[in-house]
Design a protein around this motif. Structure first.
Motif, short mmCIF file in Angstrom:
data_model
loop_
_atom_site.label_atom_id
_atom_site.label_comp_id
_atom_site.label_asym_id
_atom_site.label_seq_id
_atom_site.Cartn_x
_atom_site.Cartn_y
_atom_site.Cartn_z
N MET A 91 53.61 -40.92 136.79
CA MET A 91 53.19 -39.97 137.81
C MET A 91 54.14 -38.79 137.96
SD MET A 91 52.03 -42.34 141.03
CE MET A 91 51.61 -40.91 142.04
N ILE A 92 55.36 -38.91 137.49
CA ILE A 92 56.37 -37.89 137.75
C ILE A 92 56.12 -36.65 136.88
CG2 ILE A 92 58.82 -37.34 137.64
CD1 ILE A 92 59.38 -40.28 138.27
N ILE A 93 55.96 -35.49 137.54
CA ILE A 93 55.73 -34.24 136.81
C ILE A 93 56.91 -33.29 136.91
CG2 ILE A 93 53.23 -34.37 137.05
CD1 ILE A 93 53.50 -32.19 139.28
N PHE A 94 57.86 -33.59 137.82
CA PHE A 94 59.06 -32.75 137.94
C PHE A 94 60.17 -33.61 138.52
CE2 PHE A 94 62.08 -30.12 140.20
CZ PHE A 94 62.29 -29.05 139.33
N LYS A 95 61.38 -33.42 137.99
CA LYS A 95 62.50 -34.18 138.52
C LYS A 95 63.80 -33.45 138.23
CE LYS A 95 64.61 -38.80 138.55
NZ LYS A 95 64.58 -38.89 140.02
N ASN A 96 64.67 -33.41 139.25
CA ASN A 96 66.05 -32.98 139.05
C ASN A 96 66.95 -33.87 139.90
OD1 ASN A 96 66.06 -31.95 141.70
ND2 ASN A 96 65.72 -29.84 141.04
N GLN A 97 68.13 -33.44 140.17
CA GLN A 97 69.09 -34.30 140.87
C GLN A 97 68.60 -34.70 142.27
OE1 GLN A 97 72.96 -32.50 141.29
NE2 GLN A 97 73.79 -34.17 142.54
N TYR A 98 67.86 -33.81 142.92
CA TYR A 98 67.47 -34.05 144.31
C TYR A 98 65.98 -34.27 144.52
CZ TYR A 98 72.11 -32.02 145.08
OH TYR A 98 73.46 -31.76 145.05
N ILE A 99 65.16 -33.80 143.61
CA ILE A 99 63.72 -33.72 143.84
C ILE A 99 62.96 -34.51 142.79
CG2 ILE A 99 61.76 -32.16 144.15
CD1 ILE A 99 64.08 -29.92 144.32
N THR A 100 61.99 -35.30 143.24
CA THR A 100 61.06 -35.96 142.35
C THR A 100 59.66 -35.68 142.85
OG1 THR A 100 62.66 -37.75 141.98
CG2 THR A 100 60.39 -38.14 141.27
N VAL A 101 58.83 -35.08 142.00
CA VAL A 101 57.45 -34.77 142.36
C VAL A 101 56.52 -35.69 141.58
CG1 VAL A 101 55.65 -33.01 142.51
CG2 VAL A 101 58.05 -32.36 142.81
N PHE A 102 55.77 -36.48 142.34
CA PHE A 102 54.76 -37.37 141.76
C PHE A 102 53.41 -36.66 141.83
CE2 PHE A 102 58.14 -39.99 143.40
CZ PHE A 102 58.26 -41.05 142.51
N GLN A 103 52.54 -36.97 140.87
CA GLN A 103 51.19 -36.39 140.91
C GLN A 103 50.16 -37.48 140.68
OE1 GLN A 103 49.33 -33.48 137.93
NE2 GLN A 103 49.94 -32.14 139.60
N SER A 104 49.19 -37.55 141.59
CA SER A 104 48.11 -38.53 141.48
C SER A 104 47.15 -38.13 140.37
CB SER A 104 47.36 -38.61 142.81
OG SER A 104 46.19 -39.39 142.68
N ALA A 105 46.42 -39.13 139.87
CA ALA A 105 45.34 -38.88 138.92
C ALA A 105 44.15 -38.20 139.60
CB ALA A 105 44.89 -40.19 138.28
N LEU A 106 44.10 -38.27 140.93
CA LEU A 106 43.00 -37.70 141.69
C LEU A 106 43.37 -36.33 142.23
CD1 LEU A 106 41.82 -40.84 143.71
CD2 LEU A 106 41.00 -40.00 141.50
N PHE A 107 42.61 -35.32 141.87
CA PHE A 107 42.76 -33.97 142.40
C PHE A 107 44.15 -33.37 142.16
CE2 PHE A 107 39.25 -35.82 144.78
CZ PHE A 107 38.31 -34.81 144.73
N GLN A 108 44.90 -33.92 141.19
CA GLN A 108 46.25 -33.44 140.90
C GLN A 108 47.08 -33.32 142.18
OE1 GLN A 108 46.48 -30.09 138.22
NE2 GLN A 108 44.80 -30.84 136.94
N THR A 109 46.91 -34.29 143.09
CA THR A 109 47.59 -34.26 144.38
C THR A 109 49.06 -34.64 144.23
OG1 THR A 109 45.49 -35.04 145.30
CG2 THR A 109 47.39 -34.97 146.79
N THR A 110 49.93 -33.84 144.82
CA THR A 110 51.36 -34.08 144.68
C THR A 110 51.92 -34.85 145.88
OG1 THR A 110 51.95 -31.98 145.73
CG2 THR A 110 51.71 -31.99 143.32
N SER A 111 52.90 -35.67 145.60
CA SER A 111 53.72 -36.34 146.61
C SER A 111 55.17 -36.12 146.21
CB SER A 111 53.41 -37.83 146.67
OG SER A 111 52.06 -38.08 146.99
N THR A 112 55.99 -35.70 147.15
CA THR A 112 57.36 -35.29 146.82
C THR A 112 58.37 -36.18 147.52
OG1 THR A 112 56.63 -32.99 146.55
CG2 THR A 112 58.98 -33.37 146.90
N VAL A 113 59.42 -36.54 146.78
CA VAL A 113 60.55 -37.27 147.34
C VAL A 113 61.80 -36.43 147.15
CG1 VAL A 113 61.96 -39.36 147.24
CG2 VAL A 113 59.49 -39.49 146.81
N ILE A 114 62.50 -36.14 148.26
CA ILE A 114 63.72 -35.34 148.23
C ILE A 114 64.87 -36.21 148.70
CG2 ILE A 114 64.86 -33.29 149.16
CD1 ILE A 114 61.97 -32.14 149.51
#
Length: 274
Positions: free
Chosen positions: A1-24
């Protein structure tokens, strides 16, 4: 699910509607934004959060009250919830309508979840534009983002330079206007102010691709503004042919056609055409 990641940020993306969920992840706290969709997806986000959280405080931010954005609320029972005053103060019938959308989705798809579906109980209510929440050396600045819904928030996190845009500035959909086209335009105008007042390094929309490029943020804002103005003008002209052609450039045309029709209905009511 992870589409972006760095030291502080991880962006997950669902298979549905390309919906993002972010963890900071900051030294003093962990912030989760709009954890969503399918049970296995919510579980993956949850597992990631609790594996890495340690003894840090957990915050859960909702960018707005759409059912797909609050569906994972029950998976984080120990979180401090942050959301807008408008999200908190929806009337009982509206809250029940939002929950019914979740129940209906799960029933239609035979989905069972390992947590209770409830409307968020908010601990930190954002009342006004520019309101801030500071945790140690991290500052969250909130801006009311109405138009898509009446309860949206833009959030800027400094010093990381993160811009959480909710259901605005997407690269895979035009404006979905459930509340007010005029309010939507006012919200879009705040984008330029945010880019001028903050050193934005990453913009995360509720659906679609993140971007680190300010010129792309500005382009998405312009495209959204153009869509609204063009649709309003064509409705006044009753130019049905051109209205239909407006969405030819967008991906996922079958779904976009339905959203486009809903926008036509709302703007026609605003214009007094119906």
């Amino acid at each position: 699910m992870i589409i972006f990641k760095n030291q502080y940020i991880t962006v997950f993306q669902s298979a549905l509607f390309q919906t993002t969920s972010t963890v900071i992840e900051m030294p003093e706290f962990v912030l989760v934004v709009d954890p969503t969709w399918l049970p296995a997806e919510v579980e993956q986000i949850k597992e990631y959060v609790y594996r890495n959280k340690g003894d840090r405080k957990l915050y859960l931010l909702f960018t707005h009250s759409d059912w797909d954005h609050i569906i994972g609320y029950g998976a984080f029972p120990d979180a401090t919830i942050v959301a807008s005053f408008e999200l908190v103060n929806k009337d009982h019938k509206e809250k029940e309508r939002i929950l019914e959308q979740i129940y209906s989705f799960d029933d239609r798809n035979y989905i069972e979840r390992g947590y209770e579906i409830t409307y968020p109980k908010v601990n930190h209510v954002i009342q006004v534009d520019g309101e801030q929440l500071t945790v140690e050396g991290t500052t969250l600045t909130f801006y009311k983002a109405q138009g898509h819904t009446d309860c949206g928030l833009f959030t800027v996190i400094e010093p990381l330079g993160i811009f959480l845009a909710g259901d605005y500035l997407s690269d895979c959909e035009f404006p979905l206007i459930y509340h007010s086209s005029k309010a939507y335009e006012l919200t879009l105008n705040k984008v330029d102010e945010i880019l001028e007042q903050h050193n934005i390094k990453l913009m995360i929309p509720g659906h679609g691709a993140v971007t680190e490029d300010k010129s792309i943020i500005k382009q998405r804002k312009l495209e959204s503004m153009t869509y609204i103005k063009q649709l309003r003008a064509l409705l006044q002209e009753n130019n049905k042919e051109q209205i239909e052609k407006m969405i030819e450039k967008y991906r996922f045309p079958r779904m976009m056609k339905d959203f486009h029709k809903e926008n036509q209905q709302l703007l026609s009511e605003e214009l007094g055409i119906l």
